[in-house]
Scaffold this active site. Sequence first.
Site, PDB file in Angstrom:
ATOM      1  N   LYS A  94       0.810  -1.219   0.000  1.00 58.72           N
ATOM      2  CA  LYS A  94       0.000   0.000   0.000  1.00 58.72           C
ATOM      3  C   LYS A  94       0.844   1.270   0.000  1.00 58.72           C
ATOM      4  CE  LYS A  94      -1.151  -0.002   4.822  1.00 58.72           C
ATOM      5  NZ  LYS A  94      -0.127   0.898   5.338  1.00 58.72           N
TER       6      LYS A  94
ATOM      7  N   ARG B 159      -6.647   4.109  11.506  1.00 61.49           N
ATOM      8  CA  ARG B 159      -6.546   2.721  11.945  1.00 61.49           C
ATOM      9  C   ARG B 159      -7.505   2.432  13.093  1.00 61.49           C
ATOM     10  NH1 ARG B 159      -0.757   2.556  10.022  1.00 61.49           N
ATOM     11  NH2 ARG B 159       0.043   0.456  10.207  1.00 61.49           N
TER      12      ARG B 159
ATOM     13  N   ARG C 295      11.500  -6.542   2.043  1.00 60.26           N
ATOM     14  CA  ARG C 295      11.293  -5.092   1.940  1.00 60.26           C
ATOM     15  C   ARG C 295      12.497  -4.296   2.458  1.00 60.26           C
ATOM     16  NH1 ARG C 295       5.872  -2.235   4.068  1.00 60.26           N
ATOM     17  NH2 ARG C 295       6.563  -2.827   6.150  1.00 60.26           N
TER      18      ARG C 295
ATOM     19  N   ARG D 226      13.387  -2.157   7.960  1.00 58.55           N
ATOM     20  CA  ARG D 226      12.762  -1.531   9.125  1.00 58.55           C
ATOM     21  C   ARG D 226      12.930  -2.411  10.355  1.00 58.55           C
ATOM     22  NH1 ARG D 226       6.905   0.408   7.201  1.00 58.55           N
ATOM     23  NH2 ARG D 226       6.387  -0.679   9.117  1.00 58.55           N
TER      24      ARG D 226
ATOM     25  N   ARG E 183       1.852  -7.275  13.849  1.00 56.52           N
ATOM     26  CA  ARG E 183       1.269  -6.187  13.056  1.00 56.52           C
ATOM     27  C   ARG E 183       0.147  -6.699  12.163  1.00 56.52           C
ATOM     28  NH1 ARG E 183       5.786  -4.250  10.048  1.00 56.52           N
ATOM     29  NH2 ARG E 183       4.444  -2.705   9.121  1.00 56.52           N
TER      30      ARG E 183
HETATM   31  P1  AMP Z   1       3.187   1.567   8.937  1.00 58.32           P
HETATM   32  O1  AMP Z   1       4.390   2.163   8.295  1.00 58.32           O
HETATM   33  O2  AMP Z   1       1.914   2.194   8.433  1.00 58.32           O
HETATM   34  O3  AMP Z   1       3.154   0.069   8.876  1.00 58.32           O
HETATM   35  O4  AMP Z   1       3.256   1.959  10.489  1.00 58.32           O
HETATM   36  C1  AMP Z   1       4.333   1.539  11.304  1.00 58.32           C
HETATM   37  C2  AMP Z   1       3.952   1.668  12.767  1.00 58.32           C
HETATM   38  O5  AMP Z   1       3.627   3.041  13.076  1.00 58.32           O
HETATM   39  C3  AMP Z   1       2.710   0.890  13.183  1.00 58.32           C
HETATM   40  O6  AMP Z   1       3.025  -0.447  13.501  1.00 58.32           O
HETATM   41  C4  AMP Z   1       2.228   1.689  14.387  1.00 58.32           C
HETATM   42  O7  AMP Z   1       3.021   1.409  15.526  1.00 58.32           O
HETATM   43  C5  AMP Z   1       2.522   3.123  13.958  1.00 58.32           C
HETATM   44  N1  AMP Z   1       1.369   3.759  13.232  1.00 58.32           N
HETATM   45  C6  AMP Z   1       1.345   4.159  11.935  1.00 58.32           C
HETATM   46  N2  AMP Z   1       0.159   4.710  11.621  1.00 58.32           N
HETATM   47  C7  AMP Z   1      -0.601   4.651  12.744  1.00 58.32           C
HETATM   48  C8  AMP Z   1      -1.934   5.023  13.056  1.00 58.32           C
HETATM   49  N3  AMP Z   1      -2.741   5.565  12.120  1.00 58.32           N
HETATM   50  N4  AMP Z   1      -2.368   4.810  14.318  1.00 58.32           N
HETATM   51  C9  AMP Z   1      -1.577   4.264  15.266  1.00 58.32           C
HETATM   52  N5  AMP Z   1      -0.314   3.863  15.033  1.00 58.32           N
HETATM   53  C10 AMP Z   1       0.183   4.041  13.781  1.00 58.32           C
END
Ligand code: AMP
Length: 218
Positions: free
Chosen positions: A13, A88, A122, A155, A166
Amino acid sequence: MNLIIFGPPGSGKGTYASRLAPMLGLVKISTGDLLRENVKNETNLGKAAKEFMDRGALVPDSITNQILVERLERPDARKGVVFDGYPRTIEQAVFLDSHVKIDTVIKLNVSKEIIVARLSARRFCIKCGEIYNTLFLKPKAEGICDKCGGELIQRDDDNPEVIAERFDVYEKQSTPVLEYYKNKKTIPFVETTTPSVYTPPEEMIEKVLEGLKKLNLK
Ligand code: AMP
C-alpha cells in the site's frame, strides 16, 4: 479529492500510495512515515511513539492525530490526499471526518503467504523513505536508493514476530474501520486482489486506476 488506502502490512500500500498520488495530483500522507520521522528526529511525539512502534502496537490516537493534523496544515495537503496507514481506529476515522471529506476507500486484498514473502524482502531508504523490494522492486544498484542515493535498510519492525503482531493488529483494527466506511453507504470502495508475490505494482495500480475511472474519479 481524498482517498484512503487500506491493506495489510506488506500489501504494497505504501508503494501504491506513492505512485498513485502524483498520478492523481494528490499528496501521500503516511502516518507511519511521519511517526518514523519523529522518532528519528527525537521529537517529544517521536519519543512517546517509539515504544509502541517497536512492539508493533498502535500508537495512541492523541499522538497520531496530532502528527496528522500538523501535516494536514501544510499547504500542499489542500490539493487532496492519499491517506496511507490512517485511519486505523474508529476514533481516528471520526477525527479525519472532522477535517476532510473522504471520496473513496481503496482496499487491497493480499494473502498472508504473499505478505510474509514480501515483508522479508522489503527495504526502505534511510534518507527519503522510498520503498524497495529485493524480489520485485529492486533498486538499480544493490542497497542504494535510485532517487537520492541514500542507503537502503530494513525496518526494525520487519522481523517475523513483529510482522505477525502487526498482521493481527491490522486484522483486528481494520475490520471495524472498514465497517465504519461501509456503513456510511455514501463512500464507494475500490477493491483489488493481488494474485501473486511477483505481481508487479504497476499491474495492481492499473486495477486501482480502472476502479477509480469507473467511479468517474480519475
Ligand atoms: P506503517 O508504516 O503504516 O506500517 O506503520 C508503522 C507503525 O507506526 C505501526 O506499527 C504503528 O506502531 C505506527 N502507526 C502508523 N500509523 C498509525 C496510526 N494511524 N495509528 C496508530 N499507530 C500508527
